[in-house]
Write a protein that holds these residues in place. Structure first.
Motif: not given
Length: 590
Positions: A255-257, A152-155, A223-233, A137-147
């Motif tokens: 990210r357009a899946y 592939g996508r994380r579940g 879901i294991h503390n892996e980094p996402g796309s970015h941190r922001t305020k 199962m792979n549904d996460d778009v937080g990390v895009g195709r390039k990265k």
């Protein structure tokens, strides 16, 4: 970060949590040794039902064991916190803990360890004659195709919807092919994104060095503390706006899946990562729904809120959108009907039916284990003395090459490749020298015994890869059994190895050119299949290994370790080199 816990021993915590499921749902049983929660064999169930088996690391409760029950999954296999269960545990679940006469769908999340170990179990089940399908199962778009690249996508949280759909279809009488096709189709129409204010803390461990700043949020954190796309305020409105844009912006090619039309219907799932209060989670659900309707003209036909796939005490949430189809996906059911179907699983939102409590049986389940080391005999023959001579020569070549493999891996990896290969070779050699019971001329049986040795003594990614390959090799040999005794000729081995390489490709994205052992294995297999010439195949493996000297690593630990300027053009991939030495020793003794 909250670092205080009631449990200091994470292993004790996992077992206690698994035991609790048999108390809160009397239709379940626990194999505590293998950490398998499964539906009791004396509980009511549909005849000839496809079994759905899931699982993964602990720490994501109620996933995955909380999704076992009538109308959902048949068994879940738990690893330690944030670590995949072993293939032996998963195989036990599929072979002995669930009915498998109508087939088994094995469906973990898409993480490397899970894919390899659940994949290894898939091949073991197939080798045992069980019709088995595998889907990650792979549904996460937080990390895009390039990265995300080949992995592939994380579940993440949307996995709960996929498990509900496949479990409900299996309960309705869907065939294995229908349940497997639904998993693929639904995953293609599913997107999820998470956000968190802080990392999670594992009981019994020190606090991680990295923290999310007090005034920041990380979008897409795994879901294991892996980094996402970015941190922001950002404030809440801006946060939700950014998350929905990553889910639904069709112009974002990274990210357009999914695509959408005004007529499309959606299910919205708001998932608590573990540390958000119910009050705040409800406020988040409202804001997500408000923006979906106002900015995207999406009015979900179902809104589901709760804790489905968590990250221990994660101070975050995830948003999942499932695009529905009105077509019959099997057994006369639509996707929405399957979402609405009743399920008696603690992790789903519908409570357990009273009839389940009325049918409660307090007597413990008597666990009956089949011997996974045994398989049906085959007619594929090879003299054990030939096996000992030829295979032994290959093993001795690996043992002799260990210092050089270790030297290479010290420069470009983490230094353990040579030791791991030597440990595996010595264990297989011990089997050849003192087999108990003695080896027979049934080569499928011999390969299966070697598989058991490899699974026991070779750990890490390379161990999983070799085990998957050998399980598939046994299957490839058995597939050529015509019912009458026949010799395992070069042609037979070539077909079996080709089958094994194809099977291995289902569980690792590695291809020739990625600087892995695949650069030696694939040329060997392709040349042997094309020419039926073992020495030409070994030469192709050597040439493939030599070519890795000039490759940039795209998979494996070499991606992170070592300075390319020091070894490009000089050092081959250690795994490819070790395998090539084995293959050369093997064919020279044939």
């Amino acid at each position: 970060m909250q670092t205080k816990h009631f449990f200091s021993d994470p292993n004790q915590l996992v077992l206690a949590a698994l035991h609790s499921l048999t108390l809160t749902n009397p239709s379940l049983a626990l194999d505590s040794h293998n950490k398998i929660v499964f539906r009791r064999p004396d509980a009511p169930r549909r005849a000839k039902k496809v079994s759905v088996v899931t699982g993964g690391g602990s720490g994501h409760e109620p996933a995955f064991a909380g999704f076992v029950g009538h109308g959902l999954c048949d068994a879940a296999v738990a690893g330690t916190i944030f670590a995949s269960p072993a293939a032996e545990q998963i195989s036990r679940a599929c072979i002995d803990r669930v009915p498998n006469d109508s087939g088994v769908l094995i469906i973990p999340n898409n993480y490397t360890g899970d894919v390899l170990h659940f994949g290894m179990a898939t091949e073991k089940c197939r080798a045992a004659g069980i019709k088995t399908e595998f889907f990650a199962m792979n549904d996460d778009v937080g990390v895009g195709r390039k990265k995300s690249g080949k992995v592939g996508r994380r579940g993440i949280g949307g996995a709960a919807l996929l498990l509900k759909l496949t479990g409900a279809l299996a309960e309705a009488g869907g065939t294995l092919d229908e349940v497997y096709a639904l998993a693929q189709f639904a995953n293609d129409n599913l997107v999820s994104i998470g956000a968190s204010l802080e990392h999670v803390h594992v009981p019994g461990r020190g606090a991680p060095e990295d923290h999310v700043a007090q005034d920041e949020v990380e979008i897409g954190m795994g879901i294991h503390n892996e980094p996402g796309s970015h941190r922001t305020k950002v404030d809440l409105v801006e946060l939700v706006s950014t998350m929905l844009r990553q889910l639904l912006d069709e112009s974002d090619k990274d990210r357009a899946y999914i695509t959408r039309t005004p007529q499309d219907k959606f299910v919205l799932l708001i998932n608590n990562l573990g540390g958000v209060s119910p009050l705040e989670l409800s406020g988040l659900t409202y804001e997500v729904y408000r923006q979906l309707e106002a900015n995207y003209q999406i009015k979900p036909v179902r809104v589901i809120q709760g804790s489905f796939l968590t990250s221990l005490n994660g101070l975050g949430f995830s948003v999942s959108l499932l695009k529905l189809s009105d077509k019959d996906v099997g057994a006369g059911q639509t996707m929405l009907q399957l979402i609405d179907a009743p399920a008696e699983a603690i992790g789903w939102s519908v409570p357990i039916n009273p009839s389940t409590w009325e049918n409660r049986i307090d007597t413990p389940v008597q666990l009956k284990d089949s011997n996974l080391d045994e398989s049906q005999p085959s007619n594929m023959k090879l003299d054990p003395s030939v096996v000992k001579k030829v295979l032994g020569a290959g093993l001795q070549a690996v043992i002799k090459a260990e210092p050089e493999v270790t030297r290479f891996d010290t420069l470009v990896g983490d230094g353990d490749c040579g030791i791991g290969l030597k440990r595996g070779a010595e264990a297989i050699q011990a089997l050849l020298d003192n087999p108990s019971p003695p080896l027979t001329d049934d080569i499928v049986s011999t390969v299966n015994r070697i598989v058991n040795v490899v699974e026991e003594v070779m750990d890490g990614t390379s161990g999983a890869i070799y085990a998957i390959f050998l399980n598939a090799l046994a299957h490839g040999l058995r597939d050529q059994d015509t019912g009458s005794p026949q010799q395992a000729t070069t042609e037979v081995w070539a077909k079996a190895i080709k089958h094994s390489i194809t099977s291995l490709g289902r569980y690792t994205p590695a291809k020739p050119g990625d600087r892995t052992l695949i650069d030696a294995l694939v040329p060997f297999g392709e040349t042997l299949f094309a020419k039926h010439d073992p020495k030409a195949a070994a030469a192709a493996a050597q040439q493939g290994t030599e070519s890795t000297k000039s490759m940039k690593a795209s998979l494996g630990r070499s991606v992170y370790v070592g300075s390319e300027g020091d070894w490009i053009g000089k050092i081959p991939d250690p795994g490819a080199y070790g395998l090539s030495e084995f293959l050369t020793g093997l064919v020279n003794a044939a």
